[in-house]
Design a protein around this motif. Sequence first.
Motif, PDB file in Angstrom:
ATOM      1  N   ASP A 115      24.179  -0.114 116.067  1.00  0.00           N
ATOM      2  CA  ASP A 115      23.958   0.882 115.030  1.00  0.00           C
ATOM      3  C   ASP A 115      24.805   0.542 113.805  1.00  0.00           C
ATOM      4  O   ASP A 115      25.881  -0.057 113.915  1.00  0.00           O
ATOM      5  N   VAL A 116      24.298   0.906 112.642  1.00  0.00           N
ATOM      6  CA  VAL A 116      25.028   0.710 111.383  1.00  0.00           C
ATOM      7  C   VAL A 116      24.940   2.001 110.581  1.00  0.00           C
ATOM      8  O   VAL A 116      23.852   2.562 110.418  1.00  0.00           O
ATOM      9  N   ARG A 117      26.054   2.455 110.102  1.00  0.00           N
ATOM     10  CA  ARG A 117      26.091   3.644 109.262  1.00  0.00           C
ATOM     11  C   ARG A 117      26.517   3.234 107.867  1.00  0.00           C
ATOM     12  O   ARG A 117      27.469   2.462 107.689  1.00  0.00           O
ATOM     13  N   ILE A 118      25.810   3.737 106.873  1.00  0.00           N
ATOM     14  CA  ILE A 118      26.079   3.410 105.472  1.00  0.00           C
ATOM     15  C   ILE A 118      26.728   4.612 104.798  1.00  0.00           C
ATOM     16  O   ILE A 118      26.158   5.715 104.786  1.00  0.00           O
ATOM     17  N   LEU A 119      27.920   4.392 104.245  1.00  0.00           N
ATOM     18  CA  LEU A 119      28.655   5.468 103.586  1.00  0.00           C
ATOM     19  C   LEU A 119      28.714   5.219 102.086  1.00  0.00           C
ATOM     20  O   LEU A 119      29.124   4.145 101.644  1.00  0.00           O
TER      21      LEU A 119
END
Length: 307
Positions: A115-119
């Motif tokens: 998973d990758v979360r973009i902030l």
Amino acid sequence: MLCLRATLCRRASQRLLVHRRLARDFTIAIDGPAASGKSSTARAVALELGFGYIDSGSIYRCATLLALRNNIADVSTGATDLIDLINKSSVDIKFQPSSTRSAPNLITGRLSVPDVRILLNEEDVSEEIRKPEVNRLVAKVASDGGVRTAVLGIQRALAGAAETRSTSVAGKDGVVSVPGGVVMDGRDIGTTIFPNAELKIYLDASAMARAIRRWDEMNSSLKQARAADPALAAGDKAPAEYPSVEDIARELEERDYADINREHSPLRIAKDAVVIDNTAMTFEQQVYSIADLARDRMGLERKHDDL
């Protein structure tokens, strides 16, 4: 005695040189058109090799979201304001190898994708930057030279921070140095961002295959939203802005044209890139073939010759 000492020094220098070659950090650049599977493939490759990962396209999507939120509809006239917003904003990409989802695989089962979360300014915009309104504007934002210059610095800084370092592990022949590295995907990684990358991949697929994949991705997101929101779950139809496969295919062809013909850092196949058409490939085949290409170039043993 002097001759022996010189010989020993020479041998020590040779061993150090070999160690440095093995321990050199390794960069994999994966380029290709929209919806060719760059992001999920790059994440899975990074997990397979123990590398860091950067989604270059998400940075342009964050820039596009900034434009939308600040009513900059015409990038050609509002570029200065948008560049100022980009320079004042923070973008962070949280690669989470321990948090995975599964990608469908028609032949060999299922393969985990980290998973990758973009902030953006510490706000999680991972879902918002994938919405249709962002898809429609991102090509125009990415075509501006000033925007690309502003994003370039962010890309390189994030890649440097994400890169894993070389490690030494015990092998059957003694201690072996395993290179660390980073995988980055986008449209100009191998030609502009990292032109000296040790491995360059150009990932391609037919427009219809890419459209079906994008539709599946959006449909999966819609199902998750309906599961979380009873009001949405009560409806049988997708939202009005939810496009058909044919609409997506047209958008992808328009995006391809814009990317190939833009003035600044157009989409190109690097001269030393390995071209992979994954239209008829399983997800595992494309991931493992890239991972083994990297192992070849790092001087490591291949693991997936059976595919």
